[in-house]
Motif scaffolding. Structure first.
Motif, mmCIF file in Angstrom:
data_model
loop_
_atom_site.group_PDB
_atom_site.id
_atom_site.type_symbol
_atom_site.label_atom_id
_atom_site.label_comp_id
_atom_site.label_asym_id
_atom_site.label_seq_id
_atom_site.Cartn_x
_atom_site.Cartn_y
_atom_site.Cartn_z
ATOM 1 N N GLY A 28 0.823 -1.221 0.000
ATOM 2 C CA GLY A 28 0.000 0.000 0.000
ATOM 3 C C GLY A 28 0.850 1.260 0.000
ATOM 4 O O GLY A 28 0.420 2.315 -0.468
ATOM 5 N N LEU A 29 2.057 1.141 0.553
ATOM 6 C CA LEU A 29 2.972 2.285 0.579
ATOM 7 C C LEU A 29 3.799 2.371 -0.704
ATOM 8 O O LEU A 29 4.671 3.222 -0.834
ATOM 9 N N GLY A 30 3.566 1.412 -1.612
ATOM 10 C CA GLY A 30 4.234 1.469 -2.914
ATOM 11 C C GLY A 30 5.476 0.605 -3.032
ATOM 12 O O GLY A 30 6.173 0.638 -4.047
ATOM 13 N N HIS A 31 5.756 -0.202 -2.001
ATOM 14 C CA HIS A 31 6.929 -1.079 -2.086
ATOM 15 C C HIS A 31 6.600 -2.334 -2.895
ATOM 16 O O HIS A 31 5.438 -2.762 -2.957
ATOM 17 N N ASP A 32 7.656 -2.917 -3.447
ATOM 18 C CA ASP A 32 7.508 -4.146 -4.219
ATOM 19 C C ASP A 32 7.780 -5.306 -3.249
ATOM 20 O O ASP A 32 8.922 -5.488 -2.821
ATOM 21 N N VAL A 33 6.742 -6.065 -2.882
ATOM 22 C CA VAL A 33 6.905 -7.076 -1.830
ATOM 23 C C VAL A 33 6.704 -8.493 -2.378
ATOM 24 O O VAL A 33 5.697 -8.788 -3.019
ATOM 25 N N THR A 34 7.685 -9.365 -2.096
ATOM 26 C CA THR A 34 7.583 -10.787 -2.429
ATOM 27 C C THR A 34 7.296 -11.539 -1.137
ATOM 28 O O THR A 34 8.008 -11.359 -0.145
ATOM 29 N N PHE A 35 6.254 -12.369 -1.148
ATOM 30 C CA PHE A 35 5.862 -13.115 0.046
ATOM 31 C C PHE A 35 6.215 -14.591 -0.148
ATOM 32 O O PHE A 35 5.833 -15.199 -1.140
ATOM 33 N N LYS A 36 6.979 -15.158 0.806
ATOM 34 C CA LYS A 36 7.383 -16.562 0.713
ATOM 35 C C LYS A 36 7.143 -17.262 2.042
ATOM 36 O O LYS A 36 7.062 -16.618 3.095
ATOM 37 N N SER A 37 7.079 -18.608 1.961
ATOM 38 C CA SER A 37 6.908 -19.394 3.189
ATOM 39 C C SER A 37 8.028 -20.431 3.238
ATOM 40 O O SER A 37 8.353 -21.047 2.214
ATOM 41 N N PHE A 38 8.637 -20.615 4.407
ATOM 42 C CA PHE A 38 9.776 -21.523 4.520
ATOM 43 C C PHE A 38 9.433 -22.947 4.118
ATOM 44 O O PHE A 38 10.273 -23.659 3.577
#
Ligand SMILES: Cc1cc2nc3c(=O)[nH]c(=O)nc-3n(C[C@H](O)[C@H](O)[C@H](O)COP(=O)(O)O)c2cc1C
Length: 148
Positions: A28-38
């Motif tokens: 929402g703040l404009g960052h590029d976020v990658t979400f991963k799970s171990f």
């Protein structure tokens, strides 16, 4: 805008809830976020190089990191994290002798690999409530914005 990795280990979902809220907030703040799970959707430790900022989320298991984090933790020893902004967070249970040890273990390893680790480790009790989530969003923002 930062390129952020949020990677978490969560057995009963509490750490994952927080990781998802942080992901949404930073996006929402404009960052590029990658979400991963171990365990379900892992990433090679060497790929940490691709990110400006890394958020490690983990529950704890018998005074340490859970088994699904162990290989990644070992592999981190070969990765230079100079210039990377790192934060560590996770769900804990005050019933146990050591509160959230996995969070400290991951933060320490990141420091050893020369990352700039945010001074505060964000530990919350069991399932996060609204206040925890609000705090977690601010925490994530502070980690991303810290000076290296
Ligand atoms: C076998 C076992 C060992 C645990 N050891 C610890 C511990 O040493 N310290 C701690 O704070 N929590 C410990 N916990 C509690 C978990 O960290 C806690 O339940 C947490 O909320 C799980 O988060 P999750 O929902 O993201 O999986 C342990 C839980 C289990 C089942």
């Amino acid at each position: 805008m930062a390129n952020v990795l949020i990677i978490c280990a969560s057995l009963t979902g509490s750490t994952e809830i927080m990781a998802e809220e942080m992901t949404e907030h930073l996006q929402g703040l404009g960052h590029d976020v990658t979400f991963k799970s171990f365990d379900l959707d892992p990433i090679e430790a060497s790929r940490l190089q691709e990110f400006d900022c890394i958020m490690f989320g983990s529950y704890s298991w018998d005074d340490d990191i859970p088994f699904e984090v162990e290989d990644f933790y070992d592999d981190m020893e070969d990765v230079d994290l100079t210039g990377k902004r790192v934060g560590a967070f996770g769900s804990c249970d005050a019933y146990y002798d050591i509160y959230g040890p996995a969070i400290d273990t991951l933060a320490t390893r990141a420091s050893e690999q020369n990352a700039t680790v945010y001074k505060e480790k964000f530990k919350f009790e069991l399932e996060p409530d609204d206040q925890d989530i609000e705090y977690g969003e601010k925490f994530a923002e502070a980690v991303v914005n810290q000076e290296t």
